[in-house]
Design a protein around this motif. Structure first.
Motif, mmCIF file in Angstrom:
data_model
loop_
_atom_site.group_PDB
_atom_site.id
_atom_site.type_symbol
_atom_site.label_atom_id
_atom_site.label_comp_id
_atom_site.label_asym_id
_atom_site.label_seq_id
_atom_site.Cartn_x
_atom_site.Cartn_y
_atom_site.Cartn_z
ATOM 1 N N GLU A 1 -1.247 2.312 2.254
ATOM 2 C CA GLU A 1 -1.006 2.794 0.894
ATOM 3 C C GLU A 1 -0.107 4.023 0.957
ATOM 4 O OE1 GLU A 1 -3.962 3.878 -2.647
ATOM 5 O OE2 GLU A 1 -3.448 5.600 -1.388
ATOM 6 N N LEU A 2 0.934 4.012 0.137
ATOM 7 C CA LEU A 2 1.810 5.171 -0.021
ATOM 8 C C LEU A 2 1.535 5.740 -1.401
ATOM 9 C CD1 LEU A 2 5.058 3.563 1.441
ATOM 10 C CD2 LEU A 2 3.398 5.007 2.631
ATOM 11 N N PHE A 3 0.892 6.909 -1.441
ATOM 12 C CA PHE A 3 0.407 7.504 -2.690
ATOM 13 C C PHE A 3 1.340 8.631 -3.098
ATOM 14 C CE2 PHE A 3 -2.154 10.404 -5.211
ATOM 15 C CZ PHE A 3 -2.869 9.545 -6.042
ATOM 16 N N SER A 4 1.837 8.560 -4.326
ATOM 17 C CA SER A 4 2.832 9.545 -4.777
ATOM 18 C C SER A 4 2.553 9.939 -6.216
ATOM 19 C CB SER A 4 4.241 8.948 -4.680
ATOM 20 O OG SER A 4 4.409 7.912 -5.626
ATOM 21 N N GLU A 5 3.416 10.798 -6.735
ATOM 22 C CA GLU A 5 3.396 11.031 -8.169
ATOM 23 C C GLU A 5 4.012 9.824 -8.870
ATOM 24 O OE1 GLU A 5 4.942 14.889 -9.145
ATOM 25 O OE2 GLU A 5 3.772 15.884 -7.578
ATOM 26 N N GLN B 1 -0.096 -9.227 1.304
ATOM 27 C CA GLN B 1 -0.178 -8.954 -0.130
ATOM 28 C C GLN B 1 0.386 -7.562 -0.394
ATOM 29 O OE1 GLN B 1 -4.011 -10.299 -2.222
ATOM 30 N NE2 GLN B 1 -4.711 -9.941 -0.133
ATOM 31 N N ALA B 2 1.182 -7.455 -1.445
ATOM 32 C CA ALA B 2 1.733 -6.149 -1.817
ATOM 33 C C ALA B 2 1.416 -5.883 -3.287
ATOM 34 C CB ALA B 2 3.242 -6.111 -1.588
ATOM 35 N N PHE B 3 1.065 -4.643 -3.596
ATOM 36 C CA PHE B 3 0.706 -4.252 -4.956
ATOM 37 C C PHE B 3 1.437 -2.961 -5.305
ATOM 38 C CE2 PHE B 3 -2.914 -6.268 -2.859
ATOM 39 C CZ PHE B 3 -3.196 -7.321 -3.716
ATOM 40 N N ALA B 4 1.690 -2.797 -6.615
ATOM 41 C CA ALA B 4 2.318 -1.568 -7.089
ATOM 42 C C ALA B 4 1.597 -1.083 -8.331
ATOM 43 C CB ALA B 4 3.794 -1.805 -7.403
ATOM 44 N N GLY B 5 1.523 0.222 -8.472
ATOM 45 C CA GLY B 5 0.913 0.832 -9.640
ATOM 46 C C GLY B 5 1.616 2.127 -9.967
ATOM 47 N N PRO B 6 1.131 2.826 -10.962
ATOM 48 C CA PRO B 6 1.801 4.066 -11.370
ATOM 49 C C PRO B 6 1.912 5.105 -10.265
ATOM 50 C CG PRO B 6 0.222 3.365 -13.030
ATOM 51 C CD PRO B 6 0.011 2.474 -11.849
ATOM 52 N N ARG B 7 0.940 5.122 -9.329
ATOM 53 C CA ARG B 7 0.977 6.187 -8.316
ATOM 54 C C ARG B 7 0.876 5.675 -6.887
ATOM 55 N NH1 ARG B 7 -3.157 10.750 -9.149
ATOM 56 N NH2 ARG B 7 -4.641 9.079 -9.577
ATOM 57 N N ARG B 8 0.891 4.358 -6.703
ATOM 58 C CA ARG B 8 0.684 3.877 -5.334
ATOM 59 C C ARG B 8 1.400 2.549 -5.084
ATOM 60 N NH1 ARG B 8 -4.913 4.899 -5.284
ATOM 61 N NH2 ARG B 8 -4.699 5.675 -7.407
ATOM 62 N N LEU B 9 1.873 2.409 -3.831
ATOM 63 C CA LEU B 9 2.340 1.140 -3.294
ATOM 64 C C LEU B 9 1.380 0.750 -2.188
ATOM 65 C CD1 LEU B 9 6.207 1.700 -2.932
ATOM 66 C CD2 LEU B 9 4.991 0.547 -4.782
ATOM 67 N N THR B 10 0.910 -0.490 -2.214
ATOM 68 C CA THR B 10 -0.108 -0.924 -1.259
ATOM 69 C C THR B 10 0.345 -2.197 -0.569
ATOM 70 O OG1 THR B 10 -1.851 0.009 -2.646
ATOM 71 C CG2 THR B 10 -2.523 -1.592 -0.993
ATOM 72 N N LEU B 11 0.080 -2.279 0.735
ATOM 73 C CA LEU B 11 0.382 -3.473 1.516
ATOM 74 C C LEU B 11 -0.836 -3.821 2.355
ATOM 75 C CD1 LEU B 11 2.469 -5.590 2.560
ATOM 76 C CD2 LEU B 11 3.070 -3.937 4.345
ATOM 77 N N ALA B 12 -1.238 -5.092 2.318
ATOM 78 C CA ALA B 12 -2.371 -5.567 3.121
ATOM 79 C C ALA B 12 -1.923 -6.769 3.936
ATOM 80 C CB ALA B 12 -3.541 -5.934 2.221
ATOM 81 N N LEU B 13 -2.078 -6.675 5.275
ATOM 82 C CA LEU B 13 -1.738 -7.762 6.182
ATOM 83 C C LEU B 13 -2.998 -8.206 6.916
ATOM 84 C CD1 LEU B 13 1.544 -6.389 7.839
ATOM 85 C CD2 LEU B 13 1.311 -7.731 5.753
#
Length: 743
Positions: free
Chosen positions: A7-11, A44-56
């Motif tokens: 997870e890459l967590f940002s503003e 699987q990849a997901f995106a939201g207002p404050r995070r990009l997530t990758l699950a392998l």
């Protein structure tokens, strides 16, 4: 085998960038891992207002050890050749092996790479992805050199399996990877420690964060639909807005607000557009009245007051926005009441459409003239088509369309109706832009069809006249879309009118304007003569026939302009032909069948070509069709071979009196019976019936080839039989170019 959670967590990440960012993260990380020898079973990849997530899932514990042998130059090769080989392998001279070869001693490099731990490869892949991430826009913050769409705050990176979870140790500009994320910024303050993807998703949900953007969109859609139903209304579908709003809220909460009564009489499209563009609100429509009467906004939290304060603030801002829209609407109506639609459109004479093609007013004049010419062929009254064309672009000068360009056409319909136009004219103002894409409906009302064709043909001929054609993927004026629009309108309305005549007339207008403003754009006389020499002779003849009544009176310069029109229309015809082939292939028509019915568009109406291609493909898929194709080839080859051998002409009519064999007489009889049937079917453009008639030739043709010797010893019999085969191929050639069919 461990799984990876990243997870890459940002503003806040802009909603419009999220879907692409999720795909880019997946591509960058997985591409690096696979290249390094670390495979996986699912991603699987997901995106939201404050995070990009990758699950392998199912990564190996380490990459495999690799042993590679490379053959190099000869041992006595020049030093530079050996040095180049050493650079490519990363070895030194004493690490190379010398082996005997049939051409002498040759150097070999044996490269052994030990396996690497998965964590090391993952750390390398993540850092590479972060540092090379292709954000459309990015920023730096603080004193670091790292760039990200918004300041990057945390990196969560775990390898986990049944035995537990391990943090992948690495650091990017002072941001150390860990096992901690954050939940909702209001409902769940503080850190959230996780041990696996399942634990991560569950704890985020408990912390008021919906991870999956599709799940967020489904929740918004469901809650908004239910709220609308409870009020006796319906949600106006807007998938683009749904995707955007799903990217704005981690914990979406639907709230329904009111629109002030003074704005309810605005056109629903105005209300919907203003709320969507300015506030990101969904519209609720009253099905009984068709009016937009309420709105839906999506909050990112569950407010203690049920959202009352949020709605109050939103309604105040919305009222100010709608007050502007109401002002534009009423001001435009006052202008129309005073000077009519043509008066509203008057400023278009000061708006340049293209520096080489004049103003928008010049373009409107050309479209009006062309719409009048096209109207009879599409079942419209020329005066109505001209009336619609003369005002169709008028809303471009309105204040409403200046504020909301996406309402062009829609506002034209409202304004034309307000000005007293009827008989399909207001509707034509709206839908003459269509189709805007491959799934968009085409105009079907005759007036709208005439204006839509005139609009698109003027675009195509204008830019061809100034040599601004699409090149490669570059098409700044959407000319491919315009060409496909012309084709679809002709096909789906079953219009028989060839576009060559309309195109020639449009080109002549453009050439006249070019001669008046910039003669340098025209070809030199030498170049023009060469270009005309490359044209299809039938096209030159047909184009010249259009001007035949006054060709003798044309001045030399006018004749040159006519030649320019022929050159340009030929090029445009090939362009439209290519677009038609793409459309037919998309409809499942074989490429050789497309070529078999292809003809210059001015000689073969587009709608007719499509039906002919569909009928021919269906016929060829039958046993009769396949056998008749074989018979055609046999007949054509025999005649061609004899022509090549003796130079004879076998196109004259065969004499049935000279038919001495029973199978020969049967073929004469079959052709005599079927030729009128085929001609009648072709005249009615019933190609299925024409194919069915030709299918009855199969038996007589098979018998002829089984029982009759074409190259008889009697010269008169031989010539008569070759003429009979020419008669057979000429009948079949009326339907298609059979030589183009493969197989």
């Amino acid at each position: 085998m461990p799984d990876l959670l990243l997870e890459l967590f940002s503003e806040e990440i802009p909603a419009r960038m999220q879907a692409r960012a999720a795909a880019d993260l997946k591509k960058l990380v997985t591409g690096h891992l696979v290249e390094a020898g670390l495979t996986y079973s699912a991603a699987q990849a997901f995106a939201g207002p404050r995070r990009l997530t990758l699950a392998l899932t199912d990564l190996p514990d380490a990459t495999r050890a690799v042993r590679e042998e490379r053959k190099g130059p000869r041992a006595d090769a020049p030093d530079k050749a050996i040095e180049g080989f050493l650079r490519s392998t990363g070895l030194t001279r004493d690490q190379l092996e010398t082996r005997a070869d049939k051409k002498g001693d040759v150097l070999f490099a044996v490269i052994e790479r030990p396996g690497r731990e998965a964590a090391a490869v993952v750390a390398e892949a993540v850092e590479h992805a972060v540092r090379t991430f292709p954000w459309p826009k990015s920023m730096r913050w603080g004193e670091g050199s790292l760039r990200w769409v918004r300041p990057l705050r945390r990196i969560l990176c775990l390898l986990h399996d049944e035995a537990g979870a391990t943090v992948v140790p690495f650091d990017i500009d002072g941001i150390a990877a860990g096992d901690v994320t954050e939940g909702h910024r209001v409902h769940a303050l503080g850190e959230v420690r996780v041990t696996s993807f399942e634990d991560y998703a569950a704890k985020l949900a408990a912390a008021h964060v919906v991870l999956d953007p599709e799940e967020r969109a489904d929740k918004i859609r469901h809650d908004a639909t239910q709220a609308a139903f409870a009020l006796g209304m319906e949600l106006v579908e807007d998938e683009g807005l749904m995707r955007e709003v799903a990217g704005l809220a981690e914990w979406p909460v639907v709230l329904v607000g009111d629109i002030a009564p003074e704005f309810l009489d605005l056109p629903p499209e105005v209300l919907q557009t203003s709320m969507r563009e300015h506030q990101k609100f969904f519209s609720l429509r009253n099905p009984a009245t068709g009016r937009i009467e309420k709105f839906v906004t999506v909050a990112n939290l569950e407010a203690p007051d049920g959202g009352a304060a949020i709605l109050s603030g939103n309604q105040r801002v919305l009222a100010a926005r709608l007050a502007d829209a109401k002002f534009f609407w009423e001001n435009d109506l006052r202008t129309i009441e005073r000077v009519g639609m043509k008066g509203l459109a008057a400023p278009l004479s000061n708006v340049v459409f293209h520096e080489k093609l004049g103003t928008q007013a010049d373009r409107v004049a050309r479209i009006e003239a062309l719409a009048r010419e096209i109207a009879p062929a599409v079942g419209a009254k020329p005066d109505l088509a001209g009336e619609a064309a003369s005002i169709a672009k008028g809303d471009l000068a309105s204040e409403m369309v200046f504020e909301f360009p996406e309402l062009q056409g829609v506002m034209g319909r409202y304004y034309a109706a307000a000005a007293g136009h009827d008989d399909g004219v207001p509707e034509a103002c709206e839908i003459h832009y269509r189709p805007l894409g491959p799934t968009d409906a085409v105009p079907t009302d005759p007036v709208a069809v005439a204006v839509a064709l005139a609009d698109k043909i003027d675009m195509l001929t204008g830019f061809w006249a100034i040599d601004e054609k699409p090149t490669g993927s570059r098409d700044p004026f959407a000319l491919r879309r315009a060409a496909l629009g012309v084709i679809r309108i002709l096909i789906e309305n079953d219009i028989r009118h060839p576009i060559f005549t309309a195109g020639m007339n449009a080109f002549n207008r453009h050439i006249a304007e070019i001669r008046r403003h910039d003669r340098k754009l025209l070809l030199s006389e030498t170049d023009l003569a060469a270009a005309l020499g490359d044209l299809d002779t039938d096209m030159v003849a047909e184009g010249t026939a259009l001007l035949a009544e006054r060709q003798g009176q044309l001045e030399a310069e006018e004749q040159s302009a006519a030649g320019h029109s022929l050159v340009a229309i030929s090029s445009l015809g090939r362009f439209i032909d290519d677009r038609l082939k793409v459309l037919l292939r998309d409809r499942g028509i074989r490429h050789d069948v497309i070529d078999a019915v292809a003809g210059l568009l001015h000689r073969d109406v587009v709608a007719v070509r499509v039906r002919k291609a569909e009928a021919l493909q269906s016929f060829l898929n039958s046993e009769d069709g396949a056998n008749l194709l074989a018979a055609y080839r046999r007949a054509a080859n025999i005649v061609a071979k004899e022509v090549e051998k003796d130079g004879g002409d076998y196109t004259a009519a065969p004499d049935p009196v000279r038919a001495v064999e029973a199978a020969e007489r049967a073929l004469f009889e079959a052709l005599g019976t079927l030729e009128p049937d085929v001609a009648e079917a072709l005249e009615a453009e019933d190609f299925t019936a024409a194919m069915a008639a030709m299918a009855r030739l199969r038996g007589p043709v098979d018998a002829f080839f089984d029982d009759v010797t074409v190259n008889a010893e009697d010269p008169a019999l031989r010539v008569n039989r070759l003429r009979l085969l020419s008669r057979l191929t000429a009948l079949m050639a009326q339907v298609a170019v059979w030589d183009a069919i493969e197989g």
